[in-house]
Design a protein around this motif. Structure first.
Motif, PDB file in Angstrom:
ATOM      1  N   ARG A 431       0.897  -1.361   0.095  1.00 19.33           N
ATOM      2  CA  ARG A 431      -0.007  -0.177   0.101  1.00 19.33           C
ATOM      3  C   ARG A 431       0.941   1.285  -0.098  1.00 19.33           C
ATOM      4  NH1 ARG A 431      -4.041  -2.205   4.874  1.00 19.33           N
ATOM      5  NH2 ARG A 431      -5.070  -3.699   3.517  1.00 19.33           N
ATOM      6  N   THR A 432       1.113   1.704  -1.386  1.00 24.92           N
ATOM      7  CA  THR A 432       2.127   2.972  -1.347  1.00 24.92           C
ATOM      8  C   THR A 432       1.970   3.907  -0.431  1.00 24.92           C
ATOM      9  OG1 THR A 432       0.881   3.402  -3.462  1.00 24.92           O
ATOM     10  CG2 THR A 432       3.009   2.036  -3.633  1.00 24.92           C
ATOM     11  N   GLY A 433       0.631   4.336  -0.088  1.00 23.85           N
ATOM     12  CA  GLY A 433       0.264   5.589   0.577  1.00 23.85           C
ATOM     13  C   GLY A 433       0.493   5.242   2.104  1.00 23.85           C
ATOM     14  N   ALA A 434       0.751   4.029   2.609  1.00 25.07           N
ATOM     15  CA  ALA A 434       0.892   3.548   4.127  1.00 25.07           C
ATOM     16  C   ALA A 434       2.023   4.016   4.452  1.00 25.07           C
ATOM     17  CB  ALA A 434       0.406   2.152   4.151  1.00 25.07           C
ATOM     18  N   ASP A 435       2.076   4.373   5.692  1.00 27.17           N
ATOM     19  CA  ASP A 435       3.424   4.711   6.577  1.00 27.17           C
ATOM     20  C   ASP A 435       4.130   3.567   6.787  1.00 27.17           C
ATOM     21  OD1 ASP A 435       5.204   6.647   7.356  1.00 27.17           O
ATOM     22  OD2 ASP A 435       4.636   6.642   9.535  1.00 27.17           O
ATOM     23  N   LEU A 436       5.545   4.108   6.865  1.00 25.90           N
ATOM     24  CA  LEU A 436       6.630   2.708   7.163  1.00 25.90           C
ATOM     25  C   LEU A 436       7.617   3.466   7.989  1.00 25.90           C
ATOM     26  CD1 LEU A 436       7.366   1.358   3.389  1.00 25.90           C
ATOM     27  CD2 LEU A 436       5.895   0.522   5.186  1.00 25.90           C
ATOM     28  N   PRO A 437       8.588   2.563   8.627  1.00 25.12           N
ATOM     29  CA  PRO A 437       9.598   2.903   9.490  1.00 25.12           C
ATOM     30  C   PRO A 437      10.587   3.760   8.602  1.00 25.12           C
ATOM     31  CG  PRO A 437       9.068   0.688   9.920  1.00 25.12           C
ATOM     32  CD  PRO A 437       8.230   0.862   9.142  1.00 25.12           C
ATOM     33  N   ALA A 438      11.411   4.649   8.937  1.00 26.34           N
ATOM     34  CA  ALA A 438      12.376   5.235   8.300  1.00 26.34           C
ATOM     35  C   ALA A 438      13.392   4.281   7.972  1.00 26.34           C
ATOM     36  CB  ALA A 438      13.279   6.341   9.097  1.00 26.34           C
ATOM     37  N   LEU A 439      14.088   4.271   6.877  1.00 25.94           N
ATOM     38  CA  LEU A 439      15.162   3.434   6.466  1.00 25.94           C
ATOM     39  C   LEU A 439      16.294   3.423   7.529  1.00 25.94           C
ATOM     40  CD1 LEU A 439      16.634   1.584   4.355  1.00 25.94           C
ATOM     41  CD2 LEU A 439      17.545   3.944   3.125  1.00 25.94           C
ATOM     42  N   ASN A 440      16.709   2.417   8.029  1.00 22.41           N
ATOM     43  CA  ASN A 440      17.804   2.443   8.864  1.00 22.41           C
ATOM     44  C   ASN A 440      18.842   1.474   8.477  1.00 22.41           C
ATOM     45  OD1 ASN A 440      19.621   1.686  11.222  1.00 22.41           O
ATOM     46  ND2 ASN A 440      17.797   1.801  12.650  1.00 22.41           N
ATOM     47  N   ALA A 519       6.402 -11.618 -10.658  1.00 25.56           N
ATOM     48  CA  ALA A 519       4.885 -11.800 -10.681  1.00 25.56           C
ATOM     49  C   ALA A 519       4.129 -11.556  -9.307  1.00 25.56           C
ATOM     50  CB  ALA A 519       4.725 -13.315 -11.136  1.00 25.56           C
ATOM     51  N   ALA A 520       4.753 -11.915  -8.380  1.00 22.49           N
ATOM     52  CA  ALA A 520       4.152 -11.804  -6.817  1.00 22.49           C
ATOM     53  C   ALA A 520       3.850 -10.314  -6.498  1.00 22.49           C
ATOM     54  CB  ALA A 520       5.193 -12.234  -5.745  1.00 22.49           C
ATOM     55  N   ALA A 521       5.045  -9.355  -6.975  1.00 21.69           N
ATOM     56  CA  ALA A 521       4.969  -7.992  -6.712  1.00 21.69           C
ATOM     57  C   ALA A 521       3.879  -7.323  -7.452  1.00 21.69           C
ATOM     58  CB  ALA A 521       6.480  -7.382  -7.084  1.00 21.69           C
ATOM     59  N   VAL A 522       3.672  -7.995  -8.810  1.00 24.88           N
ATOM     60  CA  VAL A 522       2.560  -7.200  -9.436  1.00 24.88           C
ATOM     61  C   VAL A 522       1.195  -7.461  -8.939  1.00 24.88           C
ATOM     62  CG1 VAL A 522       1.196  -7.621 -11.546  1.00 24.88           C
ATOM     63  CG2 VAL A 522       3.705  -7.188 -11.892  1.00 24.88           C
ATOM     64  N   LEU A 523       0.888  -8.660  -8.412  1.00 26.29           N
ATOM     65  CA  LEU A 523      -0.150  -9.198  -7.808  1.00 26.29           C
ATOM     66  C   LEU A 523      -0.413  -8.572  -6.245  1.00 26.29           C
ATOM     67  CD1 LEU A 523      -0.225 -12.996  -8.635  1.00 26.29           C
ATOM     68  CD2 LEU A 523      -1.913 -11.495  -9.205  1.00 26.29           C
ATOM     69  N   GLY A 524       0.680  -8.303  -5.638  1.00 25.66           N
ATOM     70  CA  GLY A 524       0.669  -7.367  -4.618  1.00 25.66           C
ATOM     71  C   GLY A 524       0.333  -5.914  -4.527  1.00 25.66           C
ATOM     72  N   ILE A 525       0.875  -5.455  -5.647  1.00 21.89           N
ATOM     73  CA  ILE A 525       0.679  -4.048  -5.906  1.00 21.89           C
ATOM     74  C   ILE A 525      -0.862  -3.840  -6.327  1.00 21.89           C
ATOM     75  CG2 ILE A 525       1.131  -2.216  -7.422  1.00 21.89           C
ATOM     76  CD1 ILE A 525       3.066  -2.070  -5.299  1.00 21.89           C
ATOM     77  N   TRP A 526      -1.317  -4.638  -7.110  1.00 19.61           N
ATOM     78  CA  TRP A 526      -2.688  -4.811  -7.492  1.00 19.61           C
ATOM     79  C   TRP A 526      -3.745  -4.819  -6.388  1.00 19.61           C
ATOM     80  CZ3 TRP A 526      -6.843  -8.336  -7.792  1.00 19.61           C
ATOM     81  CH2 TRP A 526      -7.806  -8.059  -8.428  1.00 19.61           C
ATOM     82  N   GLU A 527      -3.467  -5.868  -5.676  1.00 19.65           N
ATOM     83  CA  GLU A 527      -4.449  -6.166  -4.241  1.00 19.65           C
ATOM     84  C   GLU A 527      -4.046  -4.825  -3.667  1.00 19.65           C
ATOM     85  OE1 GLU A 527      -5.317 -10.391  -3.071  1.00 19.65           O
ATOM     86  OE2 GLU A 527      -3.084 -10.067  -3.225  1.00 19.65           O
ATOM     87  N   GLY A 528      -3.139  -4.244  -3.351  1.00 31.49           N
ATOM     88  CA  GLY A 528      -2.956  -3.147  -2.530  1.00 31.49           C
ATOM     89  C   GLY A 528      -3.526  -1.772  -2.866  1.00 31.49           C
TER      90      GLY A 528
END
Length: 591
Positions: A431-440, A519-528
C-alpha cells in the motif's frame, strides 16, 4: 478491489486508529516527497524544449561531447539536491528509499547518467558510513554532502569483473593507523570527490573477514603518496567522470576505519541492497521517457491516434514498466519494513529489471527505428542514450553474477524451509500510501529470513481463486496467479533436489525464481490499491503484465484479451497527452 482482503491485525478500535494514523503520516510523507519532485520539475524546466539548457536535447549534446552537463549540475547543487542523500537524523531529507525515488525521478526521466553521477554515487559511497560509522564520521560526511560536495565509492571487485573494474587496495597496520597501497582504475567521481569510501583488504588470509572500510579524506592524505589517474572514457554514461586512484605506502589515520576491522565485505553486501533497488527504480523513469517518445512518434500529431500495428508493442512495454516498478517499489518499501529479509528480493530486482528494460528498448526500436538511425531526431535521443547507458549503469556481467551469487545458495534452503510455509508480509508493504519506518542502514541483513514475496504470491492466488466474479479479466488474473503458484511448486521440487554445491542448473532455476518474484510483486501491488487510481485498481494492466511474465517463463496461459490491451494503451496515450509519467505513480506534468 474485488478479492478478499489480505490478513490483517485484530479488528479493534486501537488497531483501526493506529492504521488510520499510520496512513495519514504516510500520506504526508508521500506528499512532501511529491512536492520536492514538483519543485525539481519546475527547476529543470520543459524537457522537450530544445532551448532549455537542462532539457533532453542539451543533456544529450553534453553526452555526445563526453562532458558532464555543467549548467545542470550547478543548478542541482545550488538547489541543495544533495540533502536527499543524507539521512534526516543527520540533517538531510532521506527518510525512506521509496520516497527518495519519488523525489528524484524528474531528474532520472531526463538523464539516468546524470542522476547517477550527480548524487546516487554519493549515496552508494556513504551507505557504509550511515550503517556503521562513528558519530564523527557521520557528521563529517553529512557536512560534506550538505555543502555540495561528493563522495566516491572505491569498491572491492570480484575476480569475474572485467579488467577495468578489477584492482585492489590493501591496508596494513601502521604507526597511528594504516598504510594503504594499490590502485583502482575505474572510480566514478574520483577526481572531484571530497571523500573516498574504500573497501580494502586488511588481511592476506582467505575468508569472510578479509576486507575493511576506510573513510578517506583527500585533504588528510600526503599528496606525494596519492596519484589521481587519468580519466577513463566509457562507451556508456559518456559524460560521467570515471578515473582511477593509486596509493603508494600512504599513511591513513586510525579514525578512518568505518566499523570494525574485517567488516568490509558484510557492510558492502548489506548496503549494496539499497543500490540494487534504487538504480532499477530510477532506470524505469528513464525508460518511461523513451516510451513516451515512442508514443509521440507513433501518433499523427499530439492528438492523433496510434497506428494499429503499434498497439501491442506500446501497451506491452507499458505493462512491463509497471511490472518493473511494482518489483522495485515493493523492494524499496521492504528496505524499511523488512530490512533483515530484503536481500533476496533486492538481488532479484537488480537482475530482472535491467533485463526487462533492455528487452523493452529493443521492442521500442520497432516503433522508433534503430538507435542512431535519425541523428538529431527528438524521438531518438532518449533511446540512443539509454541504450548505451543502461548496460553500464547496471554493471553488466558483474552485476548479474553478483545477483546469482546471492540467489543460488539460498534456493535449496528456501525450498526446504520457506516456500508454502512462510506467512505473508504485512499489507503495508504493497500500500504505497501507508506509512513505514524510516530506512535504518544498521538493520539491513544479508542472510536468513523467509521468502515473504513467495508467501504473498500463494496468498494472492488463494484469494483470487476464492472470489466469485463475472468479470472475465478477474478470472484470467486468477488463472495466471494459479499458474505462477504451480511454477513455484515445481521450483520447490527442483530446488530441494539441488546438490549441496549447486552447479549451472541452479543458475537457470534462480532466473525462474526471480521472475516469480516479479509476478508476486505485480499481484501484491494490484491487491494493495485503495481505489484512488481507477486504472491501477482495474485488473487489465496486471493481466497484461503477468501474461508477458508467463510467456518469458514458458508457462502456457491464455493470451491477454484485446480489451485489456486496449485499456492499457488508452491509459498510456492519456498519460502522454497529459504529460504524466509511465510508472505506478503516474505523476505530472513533466514541465
Amino acid at each position: 478491489m474485488t478479492t478478499s482482503p489480505r490478513p490483517e491485525a485484530a479488528d479493534t478500535t486501537t488497531a483501526v486508529g493506529a492504521q488510520t494514523t499510520a496512513t495519514a503520516v504516510g500520506a504526508q510523507a508521500t506528499a512532501a516527497a511529491r512536492h520536492r519532485a514538483a519543485r525539481l520539475e519546475a527547476l529543470l524546466g520543459d524537457p522537450q524544449d530544445p532551448a532549455n539548457p537542462h532539457g533532453i536535447a542539451a543533456l544529450c549534446a553534453a553526452d555526445a561531447r563526453g562532458e558532464p552537463p555543467e549548467p545542470t549540475e550547478a543548478l542541482l547543487t545550488e538547489a541543495g539536491l544533495a540533502a536527499e542523500f543524507v539521512p534526516a537524523r543527520s540533517g538531510g531529507l532521506l527518510t525512506r528509499a521509496d520516497l527518495l525515488v519519488t523525489a528524484l525521478r524528474p531528474l532520472f526521466r531526463r538523464d539516468l547518467a546524470l542522476g547517477l553521477g550527480f548524487g546516487i554515487t554519493s549515496l552508494s559511497a556513504t551507505a557504509p558510513v550511515w550503517a556503521a560509522g562513528s558519530t564523527r564520521q557521520r557528521q563529517a560526511t553529512a557536512d560534506l554532502l550538505l555543502r555540495g560536495g561528493r563522495a566516491a565509492a572505491v569498491h572491492h571487485e570480484p575476480a569475474h569483473a572485467n579488467a577495468l573494474a578489477r584492482g585492489e587496495l590493501t591496508a596494513a597496520p601502521g604507526r597511528g593507523g594504516w598504510i594503504l597501497d594499490g590502485r583502482k582504475e575505474l572510480v566514478m567521481n574520483a577526481s572531484r570527490a571530497g571523500a573516498w569510501v574504500a573497501c580494502v583488504r586488511t588481511t592476506p588470509e582467505r575468508g569472510p573477514h578479509t576486507h575493511s572500510v576506510l573513510l578517506l579524506d583527500p585533504g588528510e592524505l600526503p599528496s606525494a603518496r596519492v596519484r589521481r589517474l587519468p580519466r577513463v572514457p566509457t562507451p556508456g554514461m559518456r559524460g560521467t567522470l570515471f578515473s582511477g586512484l593509486a596509493f603508494t605506502h600512504c599513511p591513513v589515520p586510525a579514525h578512518a576505519l568505518v566499523g570494525r576491522p574485517g567488516e568490509g565485505t558484510a557492510l558492502a553486501l548489506r548496503t549494496l541492497q539499497i543500490d540494487h533497488c534504487l538504480i532499477p527504480a530510477m532506470a524505469v523513469a528513464a525508460a518511461g521517457t523513451v516510451l513516451r517518445s515512442a508514443v509521440r512518434a507513433a501518433t499523427t500529431g499530439r492528438g492523433g491516434p496510434v497506428a494499429r500495428r503499434w498497439h501491442k508493442p506500446l501497451a506491452g512495454v507499458f505493462a512491463d514498466l509497471l511490472t518493473c516498478d511494482s518489483m522495485a517499489t515493493v523492494a524499496l518499501r521492504a528496505l524499511s519494513l523488512l530490512p533483515d529479509r530484503t536481500h533476496l528480493l533486492a538481488a532479484a530486482v537488480k537482475y530482472v529489471v535491467p533485463d526487462l528494460l533492455r528487452e523493452n528498448l529493443e521492442e521500442l526500436t520497432t516503433v522508433l527505428g534503430l538507435p542512431g538511425h535519425e541523428h538529431g531526431s527528438p524521438h531518438h535521443g532518449p533511446l540512443d542514450k539509454l541504450t548505451r547507458d543502461l548496460p553500464f549503469a547496471s554493471l553488466g556481467h558483474t552485476g548479474t553474477a553478483a545477483c546469482h551469487a546471492v540467489l543460488v545458495p539460498q534456493l535449496r534452503p528456501l525450498a526446504e524451509r520457506s516456500w508454502f510455509k512462510a506467512p505473508e508480509p504485512p499489507p503495508e508493504l504493497f500500500r504505497t500510501g501507508a506509512d513505514l519506518p524510516a530506512l535504518n542502514h544498521r538493520l539491513l541483513g544479508i542472510a536468513g529470513g523467509e521468502d515473504f514475496l513467495a508467501a504473498s504470491l500463494i496468498g494472492s492466488a488463494a484469494r483470487l481463486a476464492a472470489t466469485a466474479s463475472t468479470d472475465g479479466r478477474i478470472t484470467l488474473l486468477a488463472g495466471l496467479a494459479e499458474a505462477f503458484t504451480d511454477e513455484l511448486r515445481t521450483l520447490r521440487s527442483r530446488c530441494a533436489a539441488l546438490p549441496t554445491t549447486p552447479g549451472p542448473a541452479a543458475v537457470i532455476l534462480s532466473d525462474r525464481y526471480a521472475l516469480l518474484q516479479a509476478a508476486a510483486a505485480v499481484l501484491g501491488i494490484w491487491e494493495g490499491q485503495d481505489g484512488t487510481d481507477p486504472f491501477l485498481t482495474e485488473p487489465a494492466w496486471a493481466v497484461l503484465a503477468l501474461s508477458r511474465l508467463a510467456r518469458r517463463l514458458g508457462i502456457t496461459t491464455p493470451g491477454p484479451p484485446d480489451d485489456c490491451v486496449a485499456q492499457v494503451l488508452d491509459e498510456l496515450v492519456c498519460r502522454h497527452r497529459t504529460d504524466r509519467s509511465c510508472d505506478l505513480d503516474g505523476s505530472g506534468p513533466s514541465h
